[in-house]
Design an enzyme around this catalytic site. Structure first.
Site, short mmCIF file in Angstrom:
data_model
loop_
_atom_site.label_atom_id
_atom_site.label_comp_id
_atom_site.label_asym_id
_atom_site.label_seq_id
_atom_site.Cartn_x
_atom_site.Cartn_y
_atom_site.Cartn_z
N ARG A 37 -83.65 87.30 33.98
CA ARG A 37 -83.61 85.85 33.74
C ARG A 37 -82.18 85.33 33.89
NH1 ARG A 37 -88.33 82.86 32.80
NH2 ARG A 37 -87.52 81.85 30.94
N ASP A 55 -83.91 89.42 23.60
CA ASP A 55 -85.28 88.94 23.44
C ASP A 55 -85.49 88.50 21.99
OD1 ASP A 55 -88.00 88.47 23.37
OD2 ASP A 55 -88.53 90.32 24.43
N ASN A 81 -83.31 76.04 21.02
CA ASN A 81 -84.22 75.47 22.00
C ASN A 81 -85.37 76.40 22.37
OD1 ASN A 81 -84.86 73.80 24.64
ND2 ASN A 81 -84.45 75.89 25.31
N TYR A 152 -99.06 77.67 17.12
CA TYR A 152 -97.92 76.92 17.66
C TYR A 152 -97.59 75.74 16.76
CZ TYR A 152 -95.09 74.02 20.76
OH TYR A 152 -94.07 73.26 21.28
N LYS A 156 -94.02 75.11 14.60
CA LYS A 156 -93.18 73.93 14.76
C LYS A 156 -93.05 73.13 13.46
CE LYS A 156 -91.85 74.64 18.89
NZ LYS A 156 -90.43 74.93 19.16
#
Length: 262
Positions: A37, A55, A81, A152, A156
């Protein structure tokens, strides 16, 4: 000029934020999950203050990320982020945690504890946090049937709550949560309706702007506008319950120095 670290900055909102901040003259430290990456952004990495590899699904590698960053020096701001969206299954990290929880919540929690404390912290959340629940007994999805969307949403909710808890416990730090909107990134999909540019300019503004409006703490932001988060986010009891749960799961107590002083 500020020194700013951005997790998950090889594509999407993280890369857009990095490009914007570097164009403004700031020193940016990038983060990639793997060397492959990192190689994909070799052009921008050459102009960055540094690039860190690790990771976030692994607590050991998350520790290494913090150590690599601390070696570079203290940051003025950290933008948390990195995140993952709809995982097909619970997954199993090296420590046995659900992958969504590990990347979206546990890693930012651990980095907050291990990175030399900056002046500003920005945590990316989502409007879906409002669908998260306040029950904390099974946040690691060990008993419930796996539900990717709910996992998810909960992750959050937790990260927005962590941002609020940091703001309350560390008055010397400007800590805020940002909802970037449903933007057309790899995660959001090409048909996402929100403004991609505003999706990343809120966090760069909170990380580096000298404007008084940006020098606040404990906010929940959407497109540079302060909004109301779910009620649990601002609830001190829920904040403390979550932080205790994260400490139990990771073995790392974030606000240990405060507890000793009380």
């Amino acid at each position: 000029m500020s020194r700013i670290f951005i997790t998950g900055s090889t594509d999407g909102l993280g890369l857009a934020a990095a490009r914007t901040l570097m164009k403004e003259g700031h020193d940016v430290v990038l983060h990639a999950r793997s060397r492959e990456r990192a190689a994909a952004i070799a052009d921008i990495a050459a102009a960055a203050l540094g690039i860190i590899i690790g990771d976030l699904a692994s607590a050991t590698e998350t520790r290494s990320i913090a150590e690599q960053l601390n070696t570079i020096g203290r940051m003025d701001a950290v933008i948390h982020n990195a995140g993952i969206y709809l995982e097909r299954s619970r997954g199993d990290t090296p420590e046995g945690h659900a992958k969504t929880l590990a990347v979206n919540t546990l890693a930012p929690y651990l980095l907050t504890a291990w990175i030399t404390r900056p002046e500003r912290l920005i945590y990316l959340t989502s409007g879906m946090h409002r669908s998260g629940g306040s029950a904390l007994d099974d946040i690691d999805w060990k008993r419930r049937p796996w539900n990717a969307s709910q996992a998810y949403s909960e992750s959050k909710l937790y990260i927005a709550t962590l941002a609020a808890a940091v703001a309350r416990h560390w008055p010397d730090v400007l800590s805020n949560a940002v909802d970037p909107g449903w933007v057309p990134t790899k995660m959001g999909g090409a048909g996402a309706p929100d403004d991609l540019e505003m999706g990343h300019l809120t966090q760069t503004w909170l990380a580096a702007s000298d404007a008084e409006a940006a020098k606040v703490s404990g906010g929940y932001w959407y497109h540079r506008q302060r909004r109301e988060a779910a009620g649990d986010v601002g609830d001190p009891a829920f904040q403390d319950g979550l932080v205790e749960k994260l400490a139990a799961l990771t073995g790392v107590r974030l606000f240990a120095e405060r507890r000793k002083a009380v």
